[in-house]
Design an enzyme around this catalytic site. Structure first.
Site, PDB file in Angstrom:
ATOM      1  N   ASP A 280       0.837  -1.206   0.000  1.00 39.54           N
ATOM      2  CA  ASP A 280       0.000   0.000   0.000  1.00 39.54           C
ATOM      3  C   ASP A 280       0.874   1.258   0.000  1.00 39.54           C
ATOM      4  OD1 ASP A 280      -2.311   1.450  -0.054  1.00 39.54           O
ATOM      5  OD2 ASP A 280      -2.799   1.157   2.075  1.00 39.54           O
ATOM      6  N   ASN A 328     -11.169  -2.151  -5.001  1.00 49.81           N
ATOM      7  CA  ASN A 328     -10.421  -1.189  -5.829  1.00 49.81           C
ATOM      8  C   ASN A 328     -11.113  -0.890  -7.165  1.00 49.81           C
ATOM      9  OD1 ASN A 328      -7.191  -2.439  -4.686  1.00 49.81           O
ATOM     10  ND2 ASN A 328      -8.298  -0.610  -4.021  1.00 49.81           N
TER      11      ASN A 328
HETATM   12  C1  IPE Z   1      -5.464  -2.573  -0.101  1.00 50.88           C
HETATM   13  O1  IPE Z   1      -5.101  -1.264  -0.231  1.00 50.88           O
HETATM   14  C2  IPE Z   1      -5.448  -3.201  -1.440  1.00 50.88           C
HETATM   15  C3  IPE Z   1      -4.154  -3.310  -2.061  1.00 50.88           C
HETATM   16  C4  IPE Z   1      -3.003  -2.999  -1.528  1.00 50.88           C
HETATM   17  C5  IPE Z   1      -4.159  -3.853  -3.371  1.00 50.88           C
HETATM   18  P1  IPE Z   1      -6.174  -0.109  -0.332  1.00 50.88           P
HETATM   19  O2  IPE Z   1      -5.416   1.138  -0.421  1.00 50.88           O
HETATM   20  O3  IPE Z   1      -7.156  -0.406  -1.401  1.00 50.88           O
HETATM   21  O4  IPE Z   1      -6.942  -0.245   1.065  1.00 50.88           O
HETATM   22  P2  IPE Z   1      -7.672   0.870   1.935  1.00 50.88           P
HETATM   23  O5  IPE Z   1      -8.654   1.521   1.045  1.00 50.88           O
HETATM   24  O6  IPE Z   1      -6.606   1.799   2.409  1.00 50.88           O
HETATM   25  O7  IPE Z   1      -8.276   0.110   3.069  1.00 50.88           O
HETATM   26  C1  IPE Z   2      -1.696   0.251  -3.288  1.00 47.17           C
HETATM   27  O1  IPE Z   2      -1.422   1.577  -3.345  1.00 47.17           O
HETATM   28  C2  IPE Z   2      -1.791  -0.361  -4.659  1.00 47.17           C
HETATM   29  C3  IPE Z   2      -3.154  -0.637  -5.097  1.00 47.17           C
HETATM   30  C4  IPE Z   2      -4.267  -0.523  -4.411  1.00 47.17           C
HETATM   31  C5  IPE Z   2      -3.263  -1.082  -6.484  1.00 47.17           C
HETATM   32  P1  IPE Z   2      -2.564   2.617  -3.342  1.00 47.17           P
HETATM   33  O2  IPE Z   2      -2.973   2.906  -4.760  1.00 47.17           O
HETATM   34  O3  IPE Z   2      -3.680   2.192  -2.451  1.00 47.17           O
HETATM   35  O4  IPE Z   2      -1.832   3.869  -2.745  1.00 47.17           O
HETATM   36  P2  IPE Z   2      -2.406   4.904  -1.679  1.00 47.17           P
HETATM   37  O5  IPE Z   2      -2.902   4.099  -0.533  1.00 47.17           O
HETATM   38  O6  IPE Z   2      -3.482   5.661  -2.359  1.00 47.17           O
HETATM   39  O7  IPE Z   2      -1.222   5.741  -1.335  1.00 47.17           O
HETATM   40 MG    MG Z   3      -4.066   2.487  -0.434  1.00 45.22          MG
END
Ligand code: IPE
Ligand code: IPE
Ligand code: MG
Length: 492
Positions: A280, A328
């Site tokens: 993340d 997502n």
């Molecule tokens: C979890 O991260 C999913 C992935 C890393 C693919 P998110 O960024 O989607 O999760 P939340 O929204 O912070 O809980």
């Molecule tokens: C995790 O990084 C990767 C995916 C969910 C694909 P994020 O895209 O959630 O990055 P932040 O949390 O917005 O920084």
């Molecule tokens: Mg994230």
């Protein structure tokens, strides 16, 4: 905690390696004695249909017989020839050299003394080369048939303790005119030297109790005042009591497969078998740099390639990463499309890397949500790498709740009454052990629907580092944190 130091060399010696390689090309054969003294190797061969016999008379007419790495006496060779058996000779070249030396002494009319264990098949094979072989004890007993000062030839079993060979030759010299061809093989000697030179307080020899060279290594350790352990199976490794051991040197006998060595070392170093990562923080990493979120995902993908290598180097067998959750999909279409094409591009580009580094690729998640193109790339890669042991599992369109619901529906269709174990069979990757350690980057303290069933007893490690900035040092911090934890799993 005990420090683990790996002593070199270890694993299969050249002679054993060649014997196993030769055996693996065969089917439906009889092997005279254990091919090598290791129950893991023997188990593998039995699974391939090898039959092990103790005497040449137990091999049926017309069959193929394999002579083990320990060698056989000429009598056995003659019997096999007389019965027209097809012979595959896996005798270690070093053992064959000892046979030749014994034969040579006998041809010159010298009495021959064989140093070693008369109960060992290698000793018996060598003994068959000479008319009236003598053991060390017989040669030095008052009842010895040899006259004082007589000229004699000395050979030795290849896996003896090199110090014992030197001492016994010196003892024989006090009474006889000794010509010696006695020396232990290089693989045995190098391991014994490493055990002697090791400065820690204990040595673990990975090898079977039936393996003379493994037992001898443990004897060498004990003779230099170190504690010595011998373990031939993972159950024996798990049962070791290392209380009070500060530094443990780990070595192996020459018939111990590298696969077992790696498993044992991973266990001893408290390296998790399965690590799962919630990658993340890509978006925030990009935003901080004034870049588009997609740039963060690209940087994150590069980090992932490195992490896969670092995990491999540390003996981690399974790495599961959360790449895209069922939630997502609600992100802007542009970001979702960008991620999907990034996945397809990277997986295609990395195909040869997976094959070269022998990594099995798998996807967990709702396959039906993916575009036909991405799914085709994924399934082609899964098929190409299916034979490899180490696994890299990517969660795409994955949700822990979705997985449980999908599994429950599959179970209903199958009409199975559910227990925790039968339910597991309906999960996306039922054969993969539960993650031991789950890492989440970017400072969020939640699971976000990742591996809800599988992580029931996982250890968690949270770090503020954004995923693209995740380093090898951070991975080691997570592993060290894991290694220091006491996983009670409900016990005390
Ligand atoms: C979890 O991260 C999913 C992935 C890393 C693919 P998110 O960024 O989607 O999760 P939340 O929204 O912070 O809980
Ligand atoms: C995790 O990084 C990767 C995916 C969910 C694909 P994020 O895209 O959630 O990055 P932040 O949390 O917005 O920084
Ligand atoms: Mg994230």
């Amino acid at each position: 905690m005990t420090r683990i130091e790996i002593l070199e060399p270890h694993g299969l010696c050249a002679g054993v390696n060649a014997a196993i390689a030769k055996a693996l090309t065969l089917r439906d054969v009889y092997c005279l004695h254990a091919l090598v003294h290791n129950e893991i190797v023997i188990g593998d061969l039995k699974a391939l249909g090898f039959r092990f016999v103790d005497g040449i008379e137990d091999v049926p007419d017309g069959a193929t017989v394999v002579f083990s790495a320990h060698g056989v006496s000429p009598r056995v060779r003659e019997a096999a020839a007389a019965r027209h058996l097809t012979v595959v000779d896996a005798t270690c070249p070093y053992v064959a050299k000892v046979h030749a030396a014994a034969r040579d002494f006998a041809r010159r009319g010298l009495p021959v003394v064989i140093l070693g264990d008369p109960d060992h098949v290698e000793f018996q094979g060598i003994a068959g080369e000479v008319p009236a072989p003598l053991t060390f004890a017989e040669a030095l007993s008052p009842a010895s048939p040899l006259a004082e000062g007589a000229r004699l030839g000395v050979v030795a079993q290849t896996t003896m303790n090199a110090d014992d060979v030197a001492r016994q030759v010196a003892d024989l010299r006090t009474r006889y005119a000794v010509e010696t061809a006695a020396e232990v093989c290089r693989a045995t000697k190098e391991r014994q030297d490493a055990v002697r030179a090791f400065a820690g307080d204990a040595v673990l020899v990975l090898g079977s109790r039936t393996s003379a060279n493994s037992r001898r290594l443990a004897d060498v350790a004990a003779a230099t005042g170190k504690r010595a352990f011998l373990a031939g199976t993972m159950d024996e490794v798990r049962a070791l009591d290392l209380a009070g051991v500060a530094t443990l040197g780990v070595t192996s006998g020459a018939s111990t497969p590298e696969r077992f060595f790696a498993d044992a070392v991973r266990f001893l170093k408290h390296v998790p078998q399965h690590v799962a990562i919630i990658m993340d923080g890509n978006g925030r990493w990009a935003t901080q740099r004034g870049k588009a979120r997609g740039e963060g995902h690209k940087a994150g993908a590069k980090t992932l390639g490195d992490v896969l290598d670092w995990c491999g180097a540390r003996g981690i067998r399974y790495l599961t990463v959360y790449a895209f959750s069922t939630e997502n999909w609600k992100r802007p279409k542009e970001e979702v499309d960008g991620l999907m094409s990034l996945f397809a591009r990277i997986l295609k580009a990395k195909e040869s890397r997976f094959v070269e580094s022998e990594v099995r690729f798998r996807m967990v998640g709702r396959r039906g949500d993916l575009s036909p193109n991405l799914l085709a790339v994924i399934e082609a890669l899964e098929a190409k790498t299916a034979r490899f042991e180490r696994q890299f599992i990517v969660a795409i369109s994955y949700g822990g709740r979705a997985e449980i619901v999908d599994a429950a529906n599959a179970a209903i269709r199958a009409g199975e009454p559910l227990t925790e174990e039968t339910f597991r069979r309906f999960l996306y990757a039922p054969d993969v052990p539960d993650p031991d350690l789950v890492i989440r980057t970017s400072g969020e303290l939640r699971t976000s629907n990742f591996l809800l069933w599988e992580s029931a007893y996982s250890e968690y490690y949270f770090t503020d580092t954004l995923w693209p900035d995740f380093t090898e040092a951070e991975l080691d911090r997570a592993l060290a944190s894991y290694a220091a934890r006491h996983r009670r799993k409900g016990g005390v």
